[in-house]
Enzyme design. Structure first.
Site, PDB file in Angstrom:
ATOM      1  N   HIS A  53      41.276 -15.790 -21.914  1.00 56.54           N
ATOM      2  CA  HIS A  53      40.334 -14.922 -22.646  1.00 56.54           C
ATOM      3  C   HIS A  53      40.850 -13.486 -22.634  1.00 56.54           C
ATOM      4  O   HIS A  53      41.837 -13.174 -21.968  1.00 56.54           O
ATOM      5  CB  HIS A  53      38.914 -15.043 -22.104  1.00 56.54           C
ATOM      6  CG  HIS A  53      38.700 -14.505 -20.718  1.00 56.54           C
ATOM      7  ND1 HIS A  53      39.251 -15.082 -19.597  1.00 56.54           N
ATOM      8  CD2 HIS A  53      37.987 -13.438 -20.260  1.00 56.54           C
ATOM      9  CE1 HIS A  53      38.878 -14.409 -18.528  1.00 56.54           C
ATOM     10  NE2 HIS A  53      38.120 -13.388 -18.898  1.00 56.54           N
ATOM     11  N   HIS A  55      39.892 -10.451 -21.571  1.00 54.25           N
ATOM     12  CA  HIS A  55      39.712  -9.383 -20.591  1.00 54.25           C
ATOM     13  C   HIS A  55      41.068  -8.929 -20.029  1.00 54.25           C
ATOM     14  O   HIS A  55      41.976  -9.734 -19.819  1.00 54.25           O
ATOM     15  CB  HIS A  55      38.780  -9.833 -19.465  1.00 54.25           C
ATOM     16  CG  HIS A  55      37.353  -9.963 -19.920  1.00 54.25           C
ATOM     17  ND1 HIS A  55      36.429 -10.745 -19.268  1.00 54.25           N
ATOM     18  CD2 HIS A  55      36.707  -9.413 -20.980  1.00 54.25           C
ATOM     19  CE1 HIS A  55      35.259 -10.663 -19.898  1.00 54.25           C
ATOM     20  NE2 HIS A  55      35.409  -9.866 -20.943  1.00 54.25           N
ATOM     21  N   ASP A  57      42.192  -8.051 -17.189  1.00 60.01           N
ATOM     22  CA  ASP A  57      42.729  -8.617 -15.942  1.00 60.01           C
ATOM     23  C   ASP A  57      43.320 -10.018 -16.153  1.00 60.01           C
ATOM     24  O   ASP A  57      43.833 -10.619 -15.210  1.00 60.01           O
ATOM     25  CB  ASP A  57      41.673  -8.624 -14.825  1.00 60.01           C
ATOM     26  CG  ASP A  57      40.469  -9.490 -15.118  1.00 60.01           C
ATOM     27  OD1 ASP A  57      39.919  -9.409 -16.238  1.00 60.01           O
ATOM     28  OD2 ASP A  57      40.066 -10.264 -14.229  1.00 60.01           O
ATOM     29  N   HIS A  58      43.273 -10.515 -17.390  1.00 61.68           N
ATOM     30  CA  HIS A  58      43.854 -11.822 -17.714  1.00 61.68           C
ATOM     31  C   HIS A  58      45.024 -11.740 -18.683  1.00 61.68           C
ATOM     32  O   HIS A  58      45.786 -12.690 -18.798  1.00 61.68           O
ATOM     33  CB  HIS A  58      42.765 -12.763 -18.256  1.00 61.68           C
ATOM     34  CG  HIS A  58      41.691 -13.017 -17.257  1.00 61.68           C
ATOM     35  ND1 HIS A  58      41.586 -14.184 -16.541  1.00 61.68           N
ATOM     36  CD2 HIS A  58      40.703 -12.213 -16.791  1.00 61.68           C
ATOM     37  CE1 HIS A  58      40.579 -14.093 -15.690  1.00 61.68           C
ATOM     38  NE2 HIS A  58      40.024 -12.901 -15.816  1.00 61.68           N
ATOM     39  N   HIS A 111      31.411 -16.908 -20.907  1.00 62.15           N
ATOM     40  CA  HIS A 111      31.887 -15.637 -20.329  1.00 62.15           C
ATOM     41  C   HIS A 111      32.344 -14.728 -21.474  1.00 62.15           C
ATOM     42  O   HIS A 111      31.938 -13.568 -21.561  1.00 62.15           O
ATOM     43  CB  HIS A 111      33.009 -15.942 -19.354  1.00 62.15           C
ATOM     44  CG  HIS A 111      33.625 -14.748 -18.691  1.00 62.15           C
ATOM     45  ND1 HIS A 111      32.960 -13.983 -17.762  1.00 62.15           N
ATOM     46  CD2 HIS A 111      34.859 -14.187 -18.820  1.00 62.15           C
ATOM     47  CE1 HIS A 111      33.767 -13.008 -17.343  1.00 62.15           C
ATOM     48  NE2 HIS A 111      34.912 -13.100 -17.982  1.00 62.15           N
ATOM     49  N   ASP A 128      37.709 -17.476 -16.197  1.00 62.25           N
ATOM     50  CA  ASP A 128      36.452 -16.989 -15.617  1.00 62.25           C
ATOM     51  C   ASP A 128      35.252 -17.826 -16.079  1.00 62.25           C
ATOM     52  O   ASP A 128      34.146 -17.304 -16.220  1.00 62.25           O
ATOM     53  CB  ASP A 128      36.217 -15.527 -16.018  1.00 62.25           C
ATOM     54  CG  ASP A 128      37.188 -14.564 -15.347  1.00 62.25           C
ATOM     55  OD1 ASP A 128      37.965 -15.000 -14.483  1.00 62.25           O
ATOM     56  OD2 ASP A 128      37.155 -13.373 -15.710  1.00 62.25           O
ATOM     57  N   HIS A 166      39.827 -16.113  -9.967  1.00 60.33           N
ATOM     58  CA  HIS A 166      39.409 -15.122  -8.973  1.00 60.33           C
ATOM     59  C   HIS A 166      39.101 -15.777  -7.631  1.00 60.33           C
ATOM     60  O   HIS A 166      38.627 -16.906  -7.586  1.00 60.33           O
ATOM     61  CB  HIS A 166      38.146 -14.369  -9.436  1.00 60.33           C
ATOM     62  CG  HIS A 166      38.376 -13.432 -10.577  1.00 60.33           C
ATOM     63  ND1 HIS A 166      38.740 -12.121 -10.395  1.00 60.33           N
ATOM     64  CD2 HIS A 166      38.299 -13.625 -11.917  1.00 60.33           C
ATOM     65  CE1 HIS A 166      38.861 -11.526 -11.580  1.00 60.33           C
ATOM     66  NE2 HIS A 166      38.602 -12.422 -12.529  1.00 60.33           N
TER      67      HIS A 166
END
Ligand code: ZN
Ligand code: FE
Length: 253
Positions: A53, A55, A57-58, A111, A128, A166
């Site tokens: 996805h 975001h 941090d991905h 999410h 996530d 995570h």
């Protein structure tokens, strides 16, 4: 089949590197630096990148990885991600170079709306969506969408290894125990996780069987979960109402 290398990133992210021989694929490289370090240390060539996805941090490391390696980038067609060369919507089967495995692409909105999960060789890379002991926050989707997405993942074989993105397991299970204090599997799992974390060990991957036994978001029809949700505002025992109440309770737990 591939070996999986866990690459910790940021505060509590895991980037998963799949290695086959001298080639590799990587899932959700939010940061390029630790991935480049592993590739160089192990003498690997990066051939594919899989994104769950949008975001940061991905996928924040994609551009820097592409500056070093000519990799194919698989990711959600419905989300704004720079560098995706193989846009996906779910339902496809892909064969990313570098890991010698096919993956089924599963659409798991909740999410985010375009969120994808990748399932292959007994491994699930779910970003996530499903966490060890919990699930992702609903930033874009509805509770009904997330519940349906989690049901798709829970239908995979019990022994499936769940590689989420995570290390949230201990906090998730503390919440789970507030929801379901009488669940013996959950009590045992939390004790194991507390011990593992105290020793600095990772608690991911888990398995689908373990999640079905102790993750409250997969247990919205269990009587104790329904009862706890009612105390937290669920108006009915309907599983969407129960899930909604649990998710809101977790947001402020
Ligand atoms: Zn996210
Ligand atoms: Fe994340």
């Amino acid at each position: 089949m591939f070996d999986v290398i866990r690459i910790p990133a940021f505060k509590d992210n895991y980037i998963w590197l799949l290695r086959k021989g001298a080639a590799a694929a990587v899932v959700d490289p939010g940061d390029a630096r630790p991935v480049l370090e592993v590739l160089e240390r192990e003498g690997l060539t990066l051939a594919s990148i899989l994104i769950t996805h949008h975001h940061a941090d991905h996928q924040g490391g994609v551009a820097a990885l592409l500056a070093h390696y000519r990799a194919e980038v698989f990711g959600p067609a419905a989300e704004p991600i720079n560098g995706v060369s193989r846009p996906l919507r779910g339902g496809e089967t892909i064969h990313p170079a570098g890991c010698d495995s096919g993956f089924t692409v599963i659409a798991v909105p909740g999410h985010t709306l375009g969120h994808l999960a990748y399932y292959g060789s007994g491994c699930l890379f779910c970003g996530d969506t499903l966490f060890a002991g919990g699930c992702g926050r609903l930033f874009e989707g509805t509770p009904a969408q997330m519940l349906a997405s989690l049901a798709c993942l829970a239908a995979l074989p019990d022994e499936t290894a769940v590689y989420c993105a995570h290390e949230y397991t201990q906090a998730n299970l503390r919440f789970a125990l507030a929801v379901e204090p009488g669940n013996r599997d959950l009590q045992c799992r939390l004790a194991e996780v507390i011990e593992a974390r105290a020793r600095g060990l990772a608690t991911v991957p888990s398995t689908i069987a373990c999640e079905k036994a102790s993750n409250p978001f997969l247990r919205c029809t269990q009587p104790e979960v329904v009862e706890s949700a009612r105390h937290r505002g669920a108006g009915t025992a309907d599983k969407v109402a129960v899930f909604t109440a649990l998710r809101e309770w977790k947001n402020s737990f």
